[in-house]
Design a protein around this motif. Structure first.
Motif, short mmCIF file in Angstrom:
data_model
loop_
_atom_site.label_atom_id
_atom_site.label_comp_id
_atom_site.label_asym_id
_atom_site.label_seq_id
_atom_site.Cartn_x
_atom_site.Cartn_y
_atom_site.Cartn_z
N UNK A 70 0.85 -1.19 0.00
CA UNK A 70 0.00 0.00 0.00
C UNK A 70 0.88 1.24 0.00
N UNK A 71 0.32 2.34 -0.46
CA UNK A 71 1.03 3.61 -0.32
C UNK A 71 1.16 3.99 1.15
N UNK A 72 0.05 3.87 1.89
CA UNK A 72 0.01 4.37 3.26
C UNK A 72 -0.70 3.39 4.18
N UNK A 73 -0.12 3.16 5.34
CA UNK A 73 -0.78 2.46 6.43
C UNK A 73 -1.22 3.51 7.44
N UNK A 74 -2.52 3.54 7.75
CA UNK A 74 -3.05 4.41 8.79
C UNK A 74 -3.35 3.53 10.00
N UNK A 132 -4.63 2.74 0.49
CA UNK A 132 -4.58 2.94 1.94
C UNK A 132 -5.11 1.71 2.66
N UNK A 133 -4.41 1.33 3.71
CA UNK A 133 -4.90 0.31 4.65
C UNK A 133 -5.06 0.97 6.01
N UNK A 160 -5.80 0.19 9.98
CA UNK A 160 -5.85 -0.85 11.01
C UNK A 160 -6.37 -0.24 12.30
N UNK A 161 -7.31 -0.92 12.94
CA UNK A 161 -7.90 -0.40 14.17
C UNK A 161 -8.28 -1.55 15.08
N UNK A 162 -8.01 -1.37 16.39
CA UNK A 162 -8.29 -2.46 17.33
C UNK A 162 -9.66 -2.35 17.98
N UNK A 163 -10.48 -1.35 17.58
CA UNK A 163 -11.85 -1.26 18.06
C UNK A 163 -12.02 -0.77 19.47
N UNK A 164 -11.04 0.00 19.98
CA UNK A 164 -11.12 0.51 21.36
C UNK A 164 -10.95 2.02 21.35
N UNK A 165 -11.97 2.77 20.91
CA UNK A 165 -11.83 4.22 20.77
C UNK A 165 -11.82 4.94 22.11
N UNK A 166 -11.14 6.08 22.14
CA UNK A 166 -11.08 6.88 23.36
C UNK A 166 -12.47 7.34 23.79
N UNK A 167 -13.32 7.68 22.81
CA UNK A 167 -14.66 8.18 23.16
C UNK A 167 -15.69 7.06 23.23
N UNK A 168 -15.21 5.83 23.42
CA UNK A 168 -16.13 4.70 23.52
C UNK A 168 -17.20 4.84 24.59
N UNK A 169 -16.87 5.40 25.78
CA UNK A 169 -17.90 5.54 26.82
C UNK A 169 -18.99 6.57 26.48
N UNK A 170 -18.73 7.47 25.56
CA UNK A 170 -19.69 8.52 25.23
C UNK A 170 -20.81 7.95 24.37
N UNK A 171 -21.99 8.50 24.53
CA UNK A 171 -23.14 8.05 23.74
C UNK A 171 -23.40 8.92 22.53
N UNK A 172 -22.88 10.16 22.53
CA UNK A 172 -23.13 11.07 21.42
C UNK A 172 -21.90 11.93 21.14
N UNK A 188 -13.99 3.41 2.19
CA UNK A 188 -14.07 2.25 1.31
C UNK A 188 -14.53 2.64 -0.09
N UNK A 189 -15.35 3.67 -0.19
CA UNK A 189 -15.80 4.14 -1.51
C UNK A 189 -14.65 4.58 -2.39
N UNK A 190 -13.53 4.95 -1.78
CA UNK A 190 -12.35 5.39 -2.53
C UNK A 190 -11.25 4.34 -2.51
N UNK A 191 -11.63 3.10 -2.24
CA UNK A 191 -10.69 2.00 -2.32
C UNK A 191 -9.94 1.67 -1.06
N UNK A 192 -10.21 2.38 0.03
CA UNK A 192 -9.54 2.08 1.28
C UNK A 192 -9.88 0.71 1.82
N UNK A 193 -8.91 0.05 2.42
CA UNK A 193 -9.12 -1.28 3.00
C UNK A 193 -8.95 -1.21 4.52
N UNK A 194 -9.48 -2.24 5.21
CA UNK A 194 -9.47 -2.24 6.67
C UNK A 194 -9.04 -3.59 7.22
N UNK A 195 -8.35 -3.54 8.34
CA UNK A 195 -8.08 -4.72 9.15
C UNK A 195 -8.46 -4.35 10.59
N UNK A 196 -9.33 -5.13 11.18
CA UNK A 196 -9.72 -4.88 12.57
C UNK A 196 -8.74 -5.56 13.51
N UNK A 197 -7.51 -5.11 13.41
CA UNK A 197 -6.44 -5.71 14.20
C UNK A 197 -5.45 -4.65 14.64
#
Length: 319
Positions: free
Chosen positions: A15-19, A40-41, A43-55, A79-88
């Motif tokens: 990939x050009x860029x790993x985010x 672009x790829x 990668x995200x582990x699914x633990x956001x800082x604002x996870x406790x917030x509801x809005x 994804x509409x622009x070709x970006x790919x994801x790994x939930x890792x």
């Protein structure tokens, strides 16, 4: 997408860029890069800082949206622009003459020309009973994110350092019923106490032993002398540390505030001390602590990375 080649030779990169990090900053950077014809790829582990917030609030056209819904929409757009994801999680990042090689959980490796760290920070919360449980639901950091919802209520603000005095003044705008809690810290001089008193702000110097509340939010602040101070919300800006171990492993400089040292002005935004490695969002900028500000920072960092890729391609005669 254009061919993905390194700026050193014709060895293809994956990939050009790993985010690294799929929050507002990371997704915004990825969107900008995708629209610039970069592969672009994310990668995200699914633990956001604002996870406790509801809005999420203060985000034009998206005010009140749930954080995870905002993330879903952001992924869809990338994804509409070709970006790919790994939930890792990305466990290692190594730089060589061809760019970067990164290892993901599960031992998958990817090669990229550039890397954007959008891993964010972790809030260091007091160990007071109930504090962590009520964080984001009665106990808040950002008055711009949550202040309107608790306006005119019985509010509190926790001051444990002198630099938080100005923060308390900010909270005083939200309600005429405000209590400043010092949790036993000697941080208010006589002039400051007098100024607060003149404006009807109460001061409680007794140490806090617990915060009491339910799923509906904060109910009271329990003090060491046995008193219960009814409060609808408590504001406190905690100290921050880097969320990702990668920051230390890569040897990046971190400021006293816990932020990665990076270029924030001049010819671009997000440059770190490692060539080709950029940082976006609240991992490096106090100005990017809110969702809209983090997204804006990611947008500019994405443009900066694309500028670097374009410059290198031009200088090395790539198509």
């Amino acid at each position: 997408m254009r061919p993905t080649e390194t700026d050193i030779d014709d060895t293809p990169a994956d990939y050009d860029v790993l985010v690294i990090g799929g929050g507002p900053a990371g997704l915004s950077a990825a969107l900008q890069l995708g629209r610039s014809l970069r592969s672009v790829l994310v990668c995200d582990d699914g633990d956001p800082r604002n996870g406790p917030a509801t809005e999420v609030h203060g985000y034009l056209t998206r005010d009140g949206i749930a954080p995870r819904e905002l993330g879903r929409l952001g992924r869809e757009e990338v994804a509409n622009y070709g970006g790919e994801f790994r939930d890792r999680r990305v466990t290692t990042v190594t730089k060589d003459q061809h760019g970067f090689t990164s290892t993901l959980d599960g031992d998958e490796t990817v090669t990229t020309r550039k890397v954007v760290l959008a891993t964010g920070v972790t809030d260091e919360l007091p160990e007071t009973d109930g504090f962590e449980e009520l964080w984001g639901n009665g106990v808040y950091h950002c008055p711009y994110c949550h202040g309107y919802e608790v306006r005119d209520g019985a509010l509190g603000v926790l001051i444990t350092d002198q630099h938080l005095i100005e923060y308390a003044k900010l909270i005083s705008n939200l309600s005429e019923d405000l209590v400043v809690f010092t949790d036993g810290h000697d941080v208010l001089d006589a002039d400051t106490r007098s100024a607060f008193a003149d404006r009807g702000v109460e001061i409680e110097d007794e140490p806090i032993v617990a915060l009491t509340g339910t799923g509906d939010g904060l109910e009271s602040v329990s003090l060491a002398d046995g008193r219960e101070i009814p409060r609808d919300a408590l504001f406190y800006p905690p100290a921050m540390t880097q969320r990702a171990d990668l920051v230390e492993e890569l040897g990046l400089e971190v400021t006293e505030a816990g932020l990665v040292e990076a270029e924030r002005s001049g010819h671009g935004v997000g440059f770190t001390s490692i060539e080709g490695l950029f940082v976006a969002g609240d991992a490096s900028a106090l100005s990017a602590l809110s969702v809209p500000a983090a997204a804006a920072d990611g947008n500019v960092v994405g443009a900066t990375v694309n500028m670097e890729l374009s410059r290198e391609a031009f200088e090395h005669g790539e198509a």
